[in-house]
Motif scaffolding. Structure first.
Motif, PDB file in Angstrom:
ATOM      1  N   PRO A 210       0.806  -1.223   0.000  1.00  0.00           N
ATOM      2  CA  PRO A 210       0.000   0.000   0.000  1.00  0.00           C
ATOM      3  C   PRO A 210       0.839   1.273   0.000  1.00  0.00           C
ATOM      4  CG  PRO A 210       0.093  -0.901   2.205  1.00  0.00           C
ATOM      5  CD  PRO A 210       0.837  -1.866   1.328  1.00  0.00           C
ATOM      6  N   PHE A 211       2.114   1.144  -0.390  1.00  0.00           N
ATOM      7  CA  PHE A 211       3.014   2.298  -0.455  1.00  0.00           C
ATOM      8  C   PHE A 211       4.133   2.009  -1.450  1.00  0.00           C
ATOM      9  CE2 PHE A 211       3.901  -0.174   3.478  1.00  0.00           C
ATOM     10  CZ  PHE A 211       5.076  -0.784   3.088  1.00  0.00           C
ATOM     11  N   PRO A 212       4.837   3.049  -1.920  1.00  0.00           N
ATOM     12  CA  PRO A 212       5.977   2.818  -2.827  1.00  0.00           C
ATOM     13  C   PRO A 212       7.043   1.971  -2.139  1.00  0.00           C
ATOM     14  CG  PRO A 212       5.347   5.145  -2.818  1.00  0.00           C
ATOM     15  CD  PRO A 212       4.586   4.501  -1.710  1.00  0.00           C
ATOM     16  N   LEU A 213       7.656   1.068  -2.894  1.00  0.00           N
ATOM     17  CA  LEU A 213       8.687   0.189  -2.351  1.00  0.00           C
ATOM     18  C   LEU A 213      10.075   0.652  -2.795  1.00  0.00           C
ATOM     19  CD1 LEU A 213       6.961  -3.277  -2.894  1.00  0.00           C
ATOM     20  CD2 LEU A 213       7.317  -2.104  -0.720  1.00  0.00           C
ATOM     21  N   TYR A 214      11.002   0.675  -1.834  1.00  0.00           N
ATOM     22  CA  TYR A 214      12.350   1.158  -2.134  1.00  0.00           C
ATOM     23  C   TYR A 214      13.451   0.149  -1.804  1.00  0.00           C
ATOM     24  CZ  TYR A 214      10.130   5.735  -2.510  1.00  0.00           C
ATOM     25  OH  TYR A 214       9.321   6.785  -2.890  1.00  0.00           O
ATOM     26  N   ALA A 215      13.195  -0.779  -0.889  1.00  0.00           N
ATOM     27  CA  ALA A 215      14.268  -1.655  -0.429  1.00  0.00           C
ATOM     28  C   ALA A 215      13.764  -3.077  -0.263  1.00  0.00           C
ATOM     29  CB  ALA A 215      14.830  -1.141   0.901  1.00  0.00           C
ATOM     30  N   LEU A 216      14.703  -4.029  -0.379  1.00  0.00           N
ATOM     31  CA  LEU A 216      14.348  -5.443  -0.430  1.00  0.00           C
ATOM     32  C   LEU A 216      15.474  -6.264   0.180  1.00  0.00           C
ATOM     33  CD1 LEU A 216      12.093  -7.219  -1.752  1.00  0.00           C
ATOM     34  CD2 LEU A 216      13.522  -7.304  -3.786  1.00  0.00           C
TER      35      LEU A 216
ATOM     36  N   GLY B  75      12.419   0.917 -15.612  1.00  0.00           N
ATOM     37  CA  GLY B  75      11.610  -0.170 -15.093  1.00  0.00           C
ATOM     38  C   GLY B  75      11.921  -1.538 -15.641  1.00  0.00           C
ATOM     39  N   SER B  76      12.948  -1.673 -16.473  1.00  0.00           N
ATOM     40  CA  SER B  76      13.306  -2.973 -17.041  1.00  0.00           C
ATOM     41  C   SER B  76      14.120  -3.794 -16.037  1.00  0.00           C
ATOM     42  CB  SER B  76      14.100  -2.792 -18.332  1.00  0.00           C
ATOM     43  OG  SER B  76      13.351  -2.050 -19.279  1.00  0.00           O
TER      44      SER B  76
ATOM     45  N   HIS C 201       8.283  -2.814 -14.675  1.00  0.00           N
ATOM     46  CA  HIS C 201       7.579  -1.979 -13.713  1.00  0.00           C
ATOM     47  C   HIS C 201       7.033  -0.692 -14.346  1.00  0.00           C
ATOM     48  CE1 HIS C 201       8.472  -4.119  -9.923  1.00  0.00           C
ATOM     49  NE2 HIS C 201       9.602  -4.481 -10.527  1.00  0.00           N
ATOM     50  N   GLY C 202       7.655  -0.237 -15.416  1.00  0.00           N
ATOM     51  CA  GLY C 202       7.195   0.993 -16.049  1.00  0.00           C
ATOM     52  C   GLY C 202       7.663   2.243 -15.343  1.00  0.00           C
ATOM     53  N   ILE C 203       8.442   2.087 -14.283  1.00  0.00           N
ATOM     54  CA  ILE C 203       8.993   3.210 -13.521  1.00  0.00           C
ATOM     55  C   ILE C 203      10.264   2.698 -12.857  1.00  0.00           C
ATOM     56  CG2 ILE C 203       7.792   2.709 -11.348  1.00  0.00           C
ATOM     57  CD1 ILE C 203       7.219   5.747 -11.118  1.00  0.00           C
ATOM     58  N   VAL C 204      11.080   3.590 -12.344  1.00  0.00           N
ATOM     59  CA  VAL C 204      12.404   3.232 -11.858  1.00  0.00           C
ATOM     60  C   VAL C 204      12.365   2.055 -10.883  1.00  0.00           C
ATOM     61  CG1 VAL C 204      12.256   4.992 -10.039  1.00  0.00           C
ATOM     62  CG2 VAL C 204      14.481   4.102 -10.710  1.00  0.00           C
ATOM     63  N   VAL C 205      13.225   1.064 -11.139  1.00  0.00           N
ATOM     64  CA  VAL C 205      13.401  -0.068 -10.233  1.00  0.00           C
ATOM     65  C   VAL C 205      14.299   0.386  -9.090  1.00  0.00           C
ATOM     66  CG1 VAL C 205      14.291  -2.415  -9.980  1.00  0.00           C
ATOM     67  CG2 VAL C 205      13.110  -1.746 -12.085  1.00  0.00           C
ATOM     68  N   THR C 206      13.824   0.253  -7.862  1.00  0.00           N
ATOM     69  CA  THR C 206      14.555   0.781  -6.715  1.00  0.00           C
ATOM     70  C   THR C 206      15.455  -0.245  -6.045  1.00  0.00           C
ATOM     71  OG1 THR C 206      12.534   0.374  -5.443  1.00  0.00           O
ATOM     72  CG2 THR C 206      12.923   2.624  -6.194  1.00  0.00           C
ATOM     73  N   ASP C 207      15.169  -1.541  -6.216  1.00  0.00           N
ATOM     74  CA  ASP C 207      16.030  -2.558  -5.608  1.00  0.00           C
ATOM     75  C   ASP C 207      15.735  -3.912  -6.243  1.00  0.00           C
ATOM     76  OD1 ASP C 207      18.008  -3.545  -4.006  1.00  0.00           O
ATOM     77  OD2 ASP C 207      16.941  -3.301  -2.112  1.00  0.00           O
TER      78      ASP C 207
ATOM     79  N   ALA D 139       9.731  -1.477  -6.965  1.00  0.00           N
ATOM     80  CA  ALA D 139       9.768  -0.175  -7.608  1.00  0.00           C
ATOM     81  C   ALA D 139       8.799   0.766  -6.915  1.00  0.00           C
ATOM     82  CB  ALA D 139       9.422  -0.297  -9.103  1.00  0.00           C
ATOM     83  N   VAL D 140       8.816   2.018  -7.373  1.00  0.00           N
ATOM     84  CA  VAL D 140       7.939   3.037  -6.817  1.00  0.00           C
ATOM     85  C   VAL D 140       6.477   2.733  -7.120  1.00  0.00           C
ATOM     86  CG1 VAL D 140       7.533   5.540  -6.733  1.00  0.00           C
ATOM     87  CG2 VAL D 140       9.828   4.675  -7.099  1.00  0.00           C
ATOM     88  N   ASP D 141       6.208   1.801  -8.040  1.00  0.00           N
ATOM     89  CA  ASP D 141       4.829   1.441  -8.364  1.00  0.00           C
ATOM     90  C   ASP D 141       4.190   0.538  -7.314  1.00  0.00           C
ATOM     91  OD1 ASP D 141       6.114  -0.947  -8.792  1.00  0.00           O
ATOM     92  OD2 ASP D 141       5.635  -1.110 -10.907  1.00  0.00           O
TER      93      ASP D 141
END
Length: 359
Positions: free
Chosen positions: A13-19, A264-265, A284-290, A315-317
């Motif tokens: 339910p929020f943007p994801l940044y770390a994994l 997002g690739s 993802h269609g948007i920046v992959v964060t981790d 990702a931020v999605d």
């Protein structure tokens, strides 16, 4: 190579940044949030249970930890200790999983009372009043020490990592300083300026050396605060382009290299040859964060099944995607060796028939 598609494993339910992946417990840990802005978007760390169901790797939410007004931008894992980068601070978290059996009498049919999460496969009571044994999972997260790790005008911790025995952790951020801390007290033991500008990534080696990469186009190796060696992209990188590139990440050695792009690739390469084995354009269609691989230890092989490797991306999605690389060994090695031996024997027999005087 046919067209591939990553599968959506989980949506937060929020943007994801770390994994991070805990192979011993089969946990996938995803974190992020909306930050301090009053947008109604929560901040949290989600603990997902990885399981093989009907031959497919799946994930279900086991526990949600609220981080209040701070979004987690980076994570490091050491056993059951998480180091979470939240704004200019590093917060240590300890999580614990307890499994216990409790005896209870089955309630009346249609009862809506719900208890703690139960493991799948628990047998239902066959009749009212029958005694059953149910396995419960108790999950708890405890906030430990926290410390400010970045002191620039717009402070932000960008990276954190543990050393090989989890007694130290190193942090880097927008002020260009590396700071090393004792675990779990977070007492500072080392501080030095490593880069002019932001630190993108760092890694602590078992020999005490530290590798850092920064926005100043440099990759550096340190022994404590003493520079051992350094690479500069414009001097040591490819010379065919005048475009200014910078080193982005320090990677542990292994079989595969996972890559997420700003578009997002997602891709998987062979580490030593950089041969691309898997690619999904704009997954993802948007920046992959981790990105993170499922380790080949603990419950890793069990969860992988027949796949050669599994890569998770966030990702931020708000989505966590699963990328599976099927085994490339379509024929068992023992069978290939047997065929080779058979060919050699057949060749020798044919030569004996053709040239009996020489063999």
């Amino acid at each position: 190579m046919g067209r591939r598609r990553g599968s959506e494993l989980y949506r937060a339910p929020f943007p994801l940044y770390a994994l991070q992946v805990d192979p011993s417990a089969g946990l996938l840990i995803a974190a992020g949030g909306g930050g301090a802005a009053k947008t109604g978007i929560k901040n949290g760390v989600h603990f997902l249970q990885l399981e093989q169901i009907n031959g497919r790797l799946s994930a279900s939410l086991l526990h949600s930890h609220d981080t209040e007004t701070r979004a987690t931008m980076n994570l490091a894992l050491a056993g059951n200790i998480l180091a979470a980068g939240q704004d200019a601070h590093c917060q240590l978290l300890r999580f614990q999983i307890r499994q216990q059996k409790r005896k209870n009498k089955a309630g009346k049919a249609g009862s809506k009372e719900q208890g703690p999460r139960q493991r799948k496969g628990a047998a239902p009571a066959e009749k009212s009043g029958a005694e059953t044994h149910q396995e419960e999972i108790e999950f708890s997260v405890e906030n430990l020490q926290a410390v400010q790790t970045d002191f620039s005008t717009d402070p932000l911790q960008k990276v954190v990592c543990f050393n090989h025995d989890s007694t130290l952790l190193a942090t880097g951020g927008t002020d260009g300083y590396v700071r090393v801390w004792k675990v779990p007290t977070l007492e500072k033991v080392l501080e030095f300026r490593a880069h002019e500008g932001e630190i993108e990534d760092l890694a602590l080696g078992p020999d005490g050396k530290l590798v850092t990469v920064g926005w100043d186009l440099k990759a550096s190796v340190w022994q404590k605060d003493q520079l051992v060696t350094q690479l500069h992209w414009q001097e040591n990188g490819p010379t065919f382009s005048n475009t200014p590139y910078r080193y982005q990440a320090c990677s542990e050695s292994g079989t595969f290299l996972g890559l997420g792009t700003v578009t997002g690739s997602v891709a998987i390469y062979i580490a030593f040859s950089l041969q691309r084995l898997y690619y999904v354009k704009e997954a993802h269609g948007i920046v992959v964060t981790d990105v993170a691989f499922l380790p080949e230890k603990g419950r890793g092989p069990e969860l992988l099944g027949s796949q050669e490797t599994a890569l998770f991306s966030v990702a931020v999605d708000s989505r966590c995607q699963l990328h599976l690389l099927p085994s490339r060994r379509s024929v068992p090695i023992w069978l290939l060796l047997l065929l080779c031996v058979g060919l050699i024997v057949m060749t020798i027999l044919l030569l004996q028939r053709a040239f009996p005087a020489f063999l």
